[in-house]
Design a protein around this motif. Structure first.
Motif, PDB file in Angstrom:
ATOM      1  N   ASP A  42       0.826  -1.207   0.000  1.00  0.00           N
ATOM      2  CA  ASP A  42       0.000   0.000   0.000  1.00  0.00           C
ATOM      3  C   ASP A  42       0.863   1.261   0.000  1.00  0.00           C
ATOM      4  O   ASP A  42       0.571   2.230  -0.713  1.00  0.00           O
ATOM      5  CB  ASP A  42      -0.917  -0.004   1.222  1.00  0.00           C
ATOM      6  N   HIS A  43       1.900   1.240   0.793  1.00  0.00           N
ATOM      7  CA  HIS A  43       2.809   2.382   0.796  1.00  0.00           C
ATOM      8  C   HIS A  43       3.433   2.590  -0.574  1.00  0.00           C
ATOM      9  O   HIS A  43       3.599   3.720  -1.033  1.00  0.00           O
ATOM     10  CB  HIS A  43       3.902   2.167   1.845  1.00  0.00           C
ATOM     11  N   LEU A  44       3.743   1.502  -1.183  1.00  0.00           N
ATOM     12  CA  LEU A  44       4.369   1.615  -2.506  1.00  0.00           C
ATOM     13  C   LEU A  44       3.419   2.234  -3.522  1.00  0.00           C
ATOM     14  O   LEU A  44       3.819   3.064  -4.345  1.00  0.00           O
ATOM     15  CB  LEU A  44       4.823   0.226  -2.953  1.00  0.00           C
ATOM     16  N   ARG A  45       2.156   1.851  -3.463  1.00  0.00           N
ATOM     17  CA  ARG A  45       1.178   2.439  -4.391  1.00  0.00           C
ATOM     18  C   ARG A  45       1.048   3.942  -4.163  1.00  0.00           C
ATOM     19  O   ARG A  45       1.042   4.728  -5.113  1.00  0.00           O
ATOM     20  CB  ARG A  45      -0.180   1.757  -4.218  1.00  0.00           C
ATOM     21  N   VAL A  46       0.923   4.283  -2.898  1.00  0.00           N
ATOM     22  CA  VAL A  46       0.760   5.708  -2.603  1.00  0.00           C
ATOM     23  C   VAL A  46       2.005   6.482  -2.999  1.00  0.00           C
ATOM     24  O   VAL A  46       1.934   7.561  -3.605  1.00  0.00           O
ATOM     25  CB  VAL A  46       0.435   5.905  -1.106  1.00  0.00           C
ATOM     26  N   ALA A  47       3.148   5.926  -2.674  1.00  0.00           N
ATOM     27  CA  ALA A  47       4.387   6.616  -3.018  1.00  0.00           C
ATOM     28  C   ALA A  47       4.534   6.745  -4.524  1.00  0.00           C
ATOM     29  O   ALA A  47       4.972   7.791  -5.035  1.00  0.00           O
ATOM     30  CB  ALA A  47       5.582   5.858  -2.419  1.00  0.00           C
ATOM     31  N   LEU A  48       4.154   5.725  -5.224  1.00  0.00           N
ATOM     32  CA  LEU A  48       4.246   5.788  -6.685  1.00  0.00           C
ATOM     33  C   LEU A  48       3.317   6.853  -7.254  1.00  0.00           C
ATOM     34  O   LEU A  48       3.647   7.537  -8.222  1.00  0.00           O
ATOM     35  CB  LEU A  48       3.913   4.415  -7.266  1.00  0.00           C
ATOM     36  N   SER A  49       2.140   6.964  -6.624  1.00  0.00           N
ATOM     37  CA  SER A  49       1.209   7.983  -7.113  1.00  0.00           C
ATOM     38  C   SER A  49       1.703   9.393  -6.803  1.00  0.00           C
ATOM     39  O   SER A  49       1.285  10.338  -7.461  1.00  0.00           O
ATOM     40  CB  SER A  49      -0.168   7.771  -6.487  1.00  0.00           C
ATOM     41  N   ARG A  50       2.586   9.501  -5.796  1.00  0.00           N
ATOM     42  CA  ARG A  50       3.071  10.826  -5.437  1.00  0.00           C
ATOM     43  C   ARG A  50       4.302  11.242  -6.241  1.00  0.00           C
ATOM     44  O   ARG A  50       4.647  12.416  -6.268  1.00  0.00           O
ATOM     45  CB  ARG A  50       3.415  10.874  -3.948  1.00  0.00           C
ATOM     46  N   VAL A  51       4.914  10.279  -6.857  1.00  0.00           N
ATOM     47  CA  VAL A  51       6.116  10.605  -7.620  1.00  0.00           C
ATOM     48  C   VAL A  51       5.717  11.399  -8.866  1.00  0.00           C
ATOM     49  O   VAL A  51       4.621  11.219  -9.404  1.00  0.00           O
ATOM     50  CB  VAL A  51       6.860   9.297  -7.980  1.00  0.00           C
ATOM     51  N   GLU A  52       6.638  12.240  -9.261  1.00  0.00           N
ATOM     52  CA  GLU A  52       6.370  13.047 -10.459  1.00  0.00           C
ATOM     53  C   GLU A  52       6.064  12.134 -11.633  1.00  0.00           C
ATOM     54  O   GLU A  52       6.610  11.028 -11.745  1.00  0.00           O
ATOM     55  CB  GLU A  52       7.595  13.919 -10.752  1.00  0.00           C
ATOM     56  N   GLU A  53       5.188  12.584 -12.502  1.00  0.00           N
ATOM     57  CA  GLU A  53       4.630  11.700 -13.514  1.00  0.00           C
ATOM     58  C   GLU A  53       5.694  11.215 -14.505  1.00  0.00           C
ATOM     59  O   GLU A  53       5.600  10.074 -14.998  1.00  0.00           O
ATOM     60  CB  GLU A  53       3.459  12.402 -14.219  1.00  0.00           C
ATOM     61  N   PHE A  94       8.816  10.612 -13.697  1.00  0.00           N
ATOM     62  CA  PHE A  94       9.517   9.554 -12.967  1.00  0.00           C
ATOM     63  C   PHE A  94       8.639   8.317 -12.848  1.00  0.00           C
ATOM     64  O   PHE A  94       9.115   7.175 -12.947  1.00  0.00           O
ATOM     65  CB  PHE A  94       9.904  10.045 -11.571  1.00  0.00           C
ATOM     66  N   ARG A  95       7.361   8.530 -12.641  1.00  0.00           N
ATOM     67  CA  ARG A  95       6.448   7.403 -12.481  1.00  0.00           C
ATOM     68  C   ARG A  95       6.405   6.555 -13.753  1.00  0.00           C
ATOM     69  O   ARG A  95       6.385   5.313 -13.697  1.00  0.00           O
ATOM     70  CB  ARG A  95       5.046   7.906 -12.145  1.00  0.00           C
ATOM     71  N   GLY A  96       6.369   7.248 -14.886  1.00  0.00           N
ATOM     72  CA  GLY A  96       6.333   6.512 -16.145  1.00  0.00           C
ATOM     73  C   GLY A  96       7.557   5.636 -16.334  1.00  0.00           C
ATOM     74  O   GLY A  96       7.440   4.472 -16.773  1.00  0.00           O
ATOM     75  N   VAL A  97       8.710   6.151 -15.991  1.00  0.00           N
ATOM     76  CA  VAL A  97       9.932   5.362 -16.150  1.00  0.00           C
ATOM     77  C   VAL A  97       9.915   4.163 -15.209  1.00  0.00           C
ATOM     78  O   VAL A  97      10.278   3.025 -15.586  1.00  0.00           O
ATOM     79  CB  VAL A  97      11.162   6.268 -15.900  1.00  0.00           C
ATOM     80  N   LEU A  98       9.487   4.401 -13.974  1.00  0.00           N
ATOM     81  CA  LEU A  98       9.425   3.300 -13.019  1.00  0.00           C
ATOM     82  C   LEU A  98       8.436   2.223 -13.462  1.00  0.00           C
ATOM     83  O   LEU A  98       8.721   1.011 -13.361  1.00  0.00           O
ATOM     84  CB  LEU A  98       9.035   3.829 -11.635  1.00  0.00           C
TER      85      LEU A  98
END
Lengths: 504, 197
Positions: free
Chosen positions: B125-136, B138-142
């Motif tokens: 759950d933390h990972l999902r939230v953290a991923l949603s908070r990352v800049e878009e 950066f999120r796309g690359v991840l």
């Protein structure tokens, strides 16, 4: 900031892209740097957690809806906006809610459109409002074009005598002649600036109209002071000749013979045998200094026919209450369908006032009335207590500069001489109050010869009984309209007449 | 996403084979949905964006020449649609801390492995939230790197970026994700190791 480690080296270690030697070297660095070791360890955990995240299944109705949407687009021939709104289990939208939403949207858009329309309307209304200068100009033009109070109250010339005057439209009030005259008297140096068309036409600036420049005193000599109302009362002539396009003032007093001389074939309302034609022609030649190029345009509302024939004589009213008498004359004119062609106070310019003597208050009213109304006018004037009425020849009217050689041509016809002399003798001998002005009337009895033969009418006889006229009115029609100047002055304001023309 | 049969179905669909198109869509829809869900972090939005992505695939399958991997092609469409949706949504609302709630609980039948303990669930759950908070970006690359497990070359094709830029962006994305995870875990964000102030 200085980086001790290469970012790409850390990333390659996390991604597992280092060879064995590079990996061992990097692990030696991590042993030496616990922070680096902790970061790399956390990165590896995050990477593993991301890779181990479970796959999510798409909604079961997603693909069928996509296919339906595609089929519909193929049928409709459209390629865009074919997405079908997926049914949301958490937030179902009922048809009523959709209708309410649609109604709210319509209401909001309608209100927005109405607001835009109102704002645009207000802006257009504000932009169409005239500015202050435009408003002043419009009001000034309205004043110039508006009829006078008497003109509004008087019926049209073609209206029967007993008929009530038509209702006049609402107009802006016209400036009074008193204001005009006071403005002229207050700025005599400004009036002597340059010759203008106004002075050429016998007009001068008596009100605060900036379009008309001031007039020099030399040019204004012989010209009559007029106001804005006079500019509206210019007489239209059918032929644009310099004589016919002269102003009402000139035609009313001095231009009769001018018209007879120069425009014989234009058929003015004056009979060919006008009695004072040569004399008045001489007077007009003095008081008309300008050429035709400076003639202003003349409105059509007062034509020479409507204004009437200018008489060679006028009425002089000597009274101590000039203002009341003037108001009395104006009231009588308003109540008897008499057109007021001119009304102004103290018509003399400062130069003329000095030449004429101590004129404290003098007012002049020019009326246009039917010949048969003359006895009524005289009778009305005689009814006022303490008021003396007498005839006054045109040369004695204020501001008429008559040359001596022109006046020498004037002689009194035999019939008129006898009448006036008899009246004067009776007045001086008996001291009759009603004929107390006969001496002055005799003094004023200058007429041009030859005297025309006048058809005796009842009104003429009545007039002669009331106040013997020093001139025969060459009018055979009792309803013929004439212009009668009336000078109302105080007793001491009588202008001094030249010595050679004091007695006939 | 098996490359070989999907590539064949894509070529067949480009030739007008509707059955192949249906098979292709049925196969890739879950991966596309998962990718979009990781990007937009909202199930309803993810469904709508996935629908758009599939429609675009259907509409443009006729121009697919087979010169690139159909998976890369589909993921590129999904990434573009997701970024476009995120930009539109950013105008409507700001991201909240309830991203996890927006993503919602795991649907029935998709429960994770029972071997997962509570700590792992919380970490997920933390990972999902953290991923949603990352800049878009950066999120796309991840997402492309860890979820879709693409290599740098594929990521550079999808995002239309140079490979070096992809690597540097991936490292910064991992750092950003780590900081978000530490913030969620209550641990203060430590200074970047190896970087002296």
């Amino acid at each position: 900031m200085n980086a001790r480690y290469d970012d790409i080296l850390i990333l390659d270690y996390v991604e597992g892209q280092l060879d064995d030697e590079q990996r061992k070297a990097f692990e030696m660095l991590m042993v030496a740097d616990p922070a680096l070791r902790a970061l790399v360890r956390r990165m590896l955990q995050d990477r593993q957690a991301l890779r181990s995240m479970p796959f999510d299944q798409a909604p079961p109705n997603l693909l069928p809806q996509v296919m339906q949407s595609q089929e519909r687009q193929m049928l409709l021939g459209t390629q865009s906006s074919g997405r079908i709104k997926l049914q949301s289990a958490s937030l179902p939208i009922s048809p009523a809610a959709r209708r309410r939403h649609r109604l709210m949207m319509l209401t909001s858009y309608g209100g927005l459109a109405a607001s835009v329309v109102i704002v645009v309307g207000v802006i257009i209304h504000v932009l169409r409002q005239p500015t202050l200068s435009e408003r002043v100009r419009e009001e000034r033009q309205l004043v110039l074009n508006s009829p006078t109070k008497k003109e509004r109250s008087a019926p049209p010339p073609d209206q029967p005598p007993g008929q009530a005057p038509a209702q006049a439209p609402a107009q802006a009030p016209t400036p009074t002649s008193e204001v005009s005259s006071s403005a002229q008297a207050a700025s005599p140096p400004a009036a002597a600036a340059a010759p203008t068309a106004a002075a050429t036409m016998g007009h001068s600036t008596t009100d605060a109209i900036p379009e008309i420049p001031p007039v020099p005193a030399e040019t204004i000599r012989g010209a009559r002071l007029t106001g804005a109302r006079d500019k509206r009362e210019r007489i239209a002539a059918p032929v644009p000749s310099p004589v016919q396009s002269r102003t009402l003032d000139e035609t009313s007093d001095v231009a009769l013979a001018d018209r007879a001389d120069s425009d014989k074939d234009t058929a003015p309302p004056v009979p060919p045998a006008a009695p004072a034609a040569p004399a008045v022609a001489a007077i007009a030649s003095v008081s008309k200094p300008a050429g035709p190029a400076t003639e202003p345009e003349i409105p059509e509302e007062i034509s020479p026919d409507k204004a009437g024939t200018p008489l060679d004589v006028g009425l002089e009213v000597v009274t101590s209450e000039v203002g009341l008498s003037r108001g009395d004359v104006l009231k009588w004119a308003a109540s008897n369908r008499v057109r007021i062609l001119k009304t102004e106070a103290d018509p003399l310019s400062p130069a003329d006032r000095d030449a004429a003597g101590p004129i404290s208050r003098t007012q002049e009213v020019v009326l246009s009335l039917e010949a048969q109304q003359l006895p009524m006018l005289v009778s009305h004037l005689n009814q006022r207590q303490g008021q003396q009425v007498q005839w006054m020849r045109s040369g004695d009217l204020p501001r008429r500069q008559v040359q001596a050689n022109s006046l020498s041509k004037l002689t009194l016809p035999a019939t008129t001489q006898a009448a006036t002399q008899s009246v004067a003798a009776g007045a001086s001998g008996a001291g009759d109050e009603s004929n107390s002005l006969s001496a002055n009337a005799a003094v004023a009895a200058y007429v041009a010869e030859p005297a025309p033969k006048t058809v005796a009418t009842d009104w003429h006889a009545l007039l002669m009984r009331q106040l013997p006229m020093p001139v025969d009115i060459p009018l055979h029609d009792p309803a013929a309209r004439v212009q009668v100047p009336i000078v109302i002055r105080e007793p001491e304001a009588r202008p001094a007449a030249p010595a050679n023309e004091a007695q006939p | 996403m098996a490359t070989r049969p999907e590539q064949q179905w894509a070529l067949a669909a480009a030739g007008g084979d509707q059955a192949a198109l249906a098979k292709l869509l049925e196969t890739i829809q879950h991966r596309v949905y998962t990718l979009v869900l990781r990007m937009v972090s909202h199930r309803d939005d993810a469904a709508e964006v996935t629908q758009d992505v599939l429609l675009k695939i259907v509409q443009n399958i006729s121009v697919f020449k087979g010169q690139s991997d159909v998976r890369t092609w589909a993921i590129r469409i999904a990434m573009n649609q997701s970024i476009s949706h995120l930009r539109k949504r950013k105008l409507r609302r700001t991201a909240s801390l309830d991203q996890q709630a927006e993503e919602g609980p795991t649907p029935p039948g998709r429960e994770p492995d029972p071997a997962w303990n509570v700590q792992q669930r919380e970490s997920l759950d933390h990972l999902r939230v953290a991923l949603s908070r990352v800049e878009e970006s950066f999120r796309g690359v991840l997402v492309l790197r860890d979820i879709e497990q693409m290599d740098y070359q594929q990521i550079s094709q999808v995002l239309d970026l140079p490979a070096g830029t992809v690597k540097s962006r991936l490292f910064r994305a991992r750092l950003a994700l780590r900081q978000e995870m530490m913030a969620l875990e209550g641990t203060p964000v430590t200074a970047r190791p190896g970087v002296t102030p």
